[in-house]
Design a protein around this motif. Sequence first.
Motif, mmCIF file in Angstrom:
data_model
loop_
_atom_site.group_PDB
_atom_site.id
_atom_site.type_symbol
_atom_site.label_atom_id
_atom_site.label_comp_id
_atom_site.label_asym_id
_atom_site.label_seq_id
_atom_site.Cartn_x
_atom_site.Cartn_y
_atom_site.Cartn_z
ATOM 1 N N GLY A 25 0.825 -1.194 0.000
ATOM 2 C CA GLY A 25 0.000 0.000 0.000
ATOM 3 C C GLY A 25 0.861 1.246 0.000
ATOM 4 O O GLY A 25 2.073 1.207 -0.258
ATOM 5 N N ASP A 26 0.251 2.366 0.334
ATOM 6 C CA ASP A 26 1.001 3.619 0.419
ATOM 7 C C ASP A 26 1.311 3.999 1.860
ATOM 8 O O ASP A 26 2.159 4.861 2.109
ATOM 9 N N ASP A 27 0.606 3.354 2.814
ATOM 10 C CA ASP A 27 0.766 3.749 4.210
ATOM 11 C C ASP A 27 2.041 3.194 4.837
ATOM 12 O O ASP A 27 2.817 3.934 5.458
ATOM 13 N N LEU A 28 2.294 1.909 4.674
ATOM 14 C CA LEU A 28 3.433 1.300 5.358
ATOM 15 C C LEU A 28 4.784 1.846 4.902
ATOM 16 O O LEU A 28 5.654 2.126 5.746
ATOM 17 N N PRO A 29 5.025 2.033 3.608
ATOM 18 C CA PRO A 29 6.323 2.587 3.202
ATOM 19 C C PRO A 29 6.572 3.990 3.729
ATOM 20 O O PRO A 29 7.720 4.441 3.774
ATOM 21 N N ASN A 30 5.507 4.689 4.125
ATOM 22 C CA ASN A 30 5.652 6.053 4.642
ATOM 23 C C ASN A 30 5.538 6.121 6.161
ATOM 24 O O ASN A 30 5.440 7.204 6.728
ATOM 25 N N ASN A 31 5.565 4.946 6.799
ATOM 26 C CA ASN A 31 5.513 4.913 8.264
ATOM 27 C C ASN A 31 6.926 4.682 8.804
ATOM 28 O O ASN A 31 7.475 3.580 8.654
ATOM 29 N N PRO A 32 7.536 5.686 9.432
ATOM 30 C CA PRO A 32 8.929 5.568 9.870
ATOM 31 C C PRO A 32 9.164 4.407 10.836
ATOM 32 O O PRO A 32 10.211 3.740 10.765
ATOM 33 N N CYS A 33 8.212 4.154 11.743
ATOM 34 C CA CYS A 33 8.373 3.070 12.711
ATOM 35 C C CYS A 33 8.460 1.721 11.999
ATOM 36 O O CYS A 33 9.336 0.908 12.299
ATOM 37 N N PHE A 34 7.559 1.502 11.067
ATOM 38 C CA PHE A 34 7.558 0.244 10.309
ATOM 39 C C PHE A 34 8.842 0.092 9.507
ATOM 40 O O PHE A 34 9.506 -0.946 9.560
ATOM 41 N N VAL A 35 9.200 1.126 8.755
ATOM 42 C CA VAL A 35 10.385 1.049 7.895
ATOM 43 C C VAL A 35 11.633 0.802 8.734
ATOM 44 O O VAL A 35 12.481 -0.045 8.386
ATOM 45 N N GLU A 36 11.770 1.498 9.861
ATOM 46 C CA GLU A 36 12.939 1.340 10.722
ATOM 47 C C GLU A 36 13.050 -0.079 11.270
ATOM 48 O O GLU A 36 14.129 -0.680 11.283
ATOM 49 N N LYS A 37 11.932 -0.640 11.714
ATOM 50 C CA LYS A 37 11.952 -2.000 12.272
ATOM 51 C C LYS A 37 12.323 -3.037 11.211
ATOM 52 O O LYS A 37 13.081 -3.971 11.474
ATOM 53 N N VAL A 38 11.777 -2.893 10.016
ATOM 54 C CA VAL A 38 12.057 -3.870 8.968
ATOM 55 C C VAL A 38 13.508 -3.747 8.508
ATOM 56 O O VAL A 38 14.187 -4.766 8.279
ATOM 57 N N ILE A 39 14.022 -2.531 8.395
ATOM 58 C CA ILE A 39 15.431 -2.359 8.022
ATOM 59 C C ILE A 39 16.335 -2.998 9.060
ATOM 60 O O ILE A 39 17.287 -3.729 8.725
ATOM 61 N N LYS A 40 16.048 -2.765 10.329
ATOM 62 C CA LYS A 40 16.848 -3.353 11.405
ATOM 63 C C LYS A 40 16.824 -4.875 11.329
ATOM 64 O O LYS A 40 17.868 -5.535 11.459
ATOM 65 N N ALA A 41 15.657 -5.447 11.114
ATOM 66 C CA ALA A 41 15.532 -6.900 11.017
ATOM 67 C C ALA A 41 16.254 -7.425 9.782
ATOM 68 O O ALA A 41 16.914 -8.473 9.824
ATOM 69 N N TYR A 42 16.137 -6.705 8.679
ATOM 70 C CA TYR A 42 16.787 -7.136 7.437
ATOM 71 C C TYR A 42 18.307 -7.153 7.597
ATOM 72 O O TYR A 42 18.981 -8.113 7.181
ATOM 73 N N LEU A 43 18.857 -6.094 8.187
ATOM 74 C CA LEU A 43 20.311 -6.024 8.378
ATOM 75 C C LEU A 43 20.793 -7.125 9.322
ATOM 76 O O LEU A 43 21.888 -7.668 9.157
ATOM 77 N N SER A 44 19.960 -7.477 10.311
ATOM 78 C CA SER A 44 20.306 -8.585 11.200
ATOM 79 C C SER A 44 20.378 -9.890 10.418
ATOM 80 O O SER A 44 21.326 -10.668 10.571
ATOM 81 N N LEU A 45 19.398 -10.124 9.563
ATOM 82 C CA LEU A 45 19.401 -11.341 8.747
ATOM 83 C C LEU A 45 20.615 -11.369 7.823
ATOM 84 O O LEU A 45 21.227 -12.427 7.616
ATOM 85 N N ARG A 46 20.961 -10.226 7.271
ATOM 86 C CA ARG A 46 22.123 -10.149 6.378
ATOM 87 C C ARG A 46 23.427 -10.424 7.120
ATOM 88 O O ARG A 46 24.306 -11.138 6.627
ATOM 89 N N ASP A 47 23.532 -9.865 8.329
ATOM 90 C CA ASP A 47 24.815 -9.903 9.044
ATOM 91 C C ASP A 47 25.027 -11.164 9.868
ATOM 92 O O ASP A 47 26.158 -11.674 9.940
ATOM 93 N N ILE A 48 23.963 -11.693 10.500
ATOM 94 C CA ILE A 48 24.166 -12.860 11.379
ATOM 95 C C ILE A 48 23.321 -14.062 10.976
ATOM 96 O O ILE A 48 23.424 -15.125 11.589
ATOM 97 N N GLY A 49 22.465 -13.911 9.960
ATOM 98 C CA GLY A 49 21.700 -15.040 9.465
ATOM 99 C C GLY A 49 20.395 -15.262 10.210
ATOM 100 O O GLY A 49 20.123 -14.654 11.249
#
Length: 493
Positions: free
Chosen positions: A457-481
């Motif tokens: 949708g248009d709401d989630l990509p523009n929600n800073p809390c959501f984007v920040e949490k997913v980026i943090k989780a993604y980087l964790s998956l990238r760095d430690i699996g």
Amino acid sequence: MRLSNQTLSQLPEKVVIPSYDRNNLKTKMVHLGFGAFHRAHQAVFTDIVATKHGCNWGYCEVNLIGGEKQIADLKEQDYLFSVCEMSYDNWSTRVVGVVKEALHADIDGIAKVLEVMTRPEIAIVSITVTEKGYCYLPSTASIDLNNPLIKHDIDNPATPKTLPGVIVEALRMRKEKGLKPFTVMSCDNMPENGHVTRNVVLALAKQRDRNLASWIDDNVTFPSTMVDRIVPAVTPETMEKIKKQLGGIEDPAGVAGEPFKQWVIEDNFVAGRPDWQKAGAELVTDVLPYEEMKLRMLNGSHSFLAYLGYLAGYLHIDECMQDPSYVKAARHLMINEQATTLRVKGVDLQAYADCLLDRYRNTGLKHRTWQIAMDGTLKLSQRMLDSIRFHLKNGTQFDCLALGVAAWMRYVSGVDDAGKAIEVSDPMADKLKELVANSNDNQERVKSLLSLSQVFGDDLPNNPCFVEKVIKAYLSLRDIGAKQSVKQLERIY
């Protein structure tokens, strides 16, 4: 030697076979999508009612696209097929006999399919074609008019290729002949599946004839359903086990699933129905709370385990259940991040979560994480994103859900934690591949995938809390699996 009327008497005594006179069955239902789930679910409920209560409702099974061999096998063995229940190492089997006819649109012709659907005695058209078969946009729950097959059906309405097109044409023909309409019943895993089906059918009908659309709107019912039974894709190993259960008789149309089965149906039928409640189905006035419960707690945790499990090298769900961190995470997800978003009443959701975990432990199922991970762009919204929207609105935590979304992003990036390529099966596979190829493997990748408005949708990509949490989780998956990222969730329990 294959399963057939002639070989029924040669089956082992423990196999349940039709005890009713199949000649008394009447083709009153057309089912679109003769896949494994339908065979192991709705057909079994109908077979039980026929066996125990003399119900004479029979099916004409139809595949519109693909599945030619399934229909050919069914015809060759007198419309009989077996369903095995897999409970760890203990199996039980029944032969289902409620199918009277079978057709494939490409082989028998779409005209023959429409002829059956316009017989006066057809009362129900039921459906299991997976989400992609509805040609709809999850973000709007309505039809995708840019779908090439939908465009074909708009230009060639008398020779439809899509599910909505076939239903619209069959209803038009019934209207022209002065026949009563049938009920259209979706049994696919979508929120408000009856509502979605009604939306796509009416939207396509309006493209053709507004009077027809009004007639459908006034006369046709689209009951919603909630269906639940784990039915893994059939493998050669499964086929061998089915053959052993049948005493050496082959059944290429056979399927196997778990012992558990549940069917909740909105009781809204314009031309009658079988007494499915006598086989354990629940007839209710509002299915949505049950749908949400199943989609979020079962399907949501299944997708969570599938993405994180596959990345970590777990090929089957029962393997995930052997990892204590995955078990804890799945339970926390269900109880703390999914159950809290639900409206269902009178259900012990902690007991439901524990029941689901027990079902996932069933080593007889061998449910592939890759199979569950398919078609994520159509599944994420109802399985995870709707719950995330609830948490964002209420200021509550959704760490497991964020990790699940990030795991999907890692999965569609095409490489697991061991560096092995992933075969991504998704209706938007080409677009996903393009977004991945044109983004760096960091927060840029997350934002690139979030640009899929059809999914987020248009709401989630523009929600800073959501984007920040997913980026943090993604980087964790990238760095430690995946394994370590799941283990780190224990800090929130």
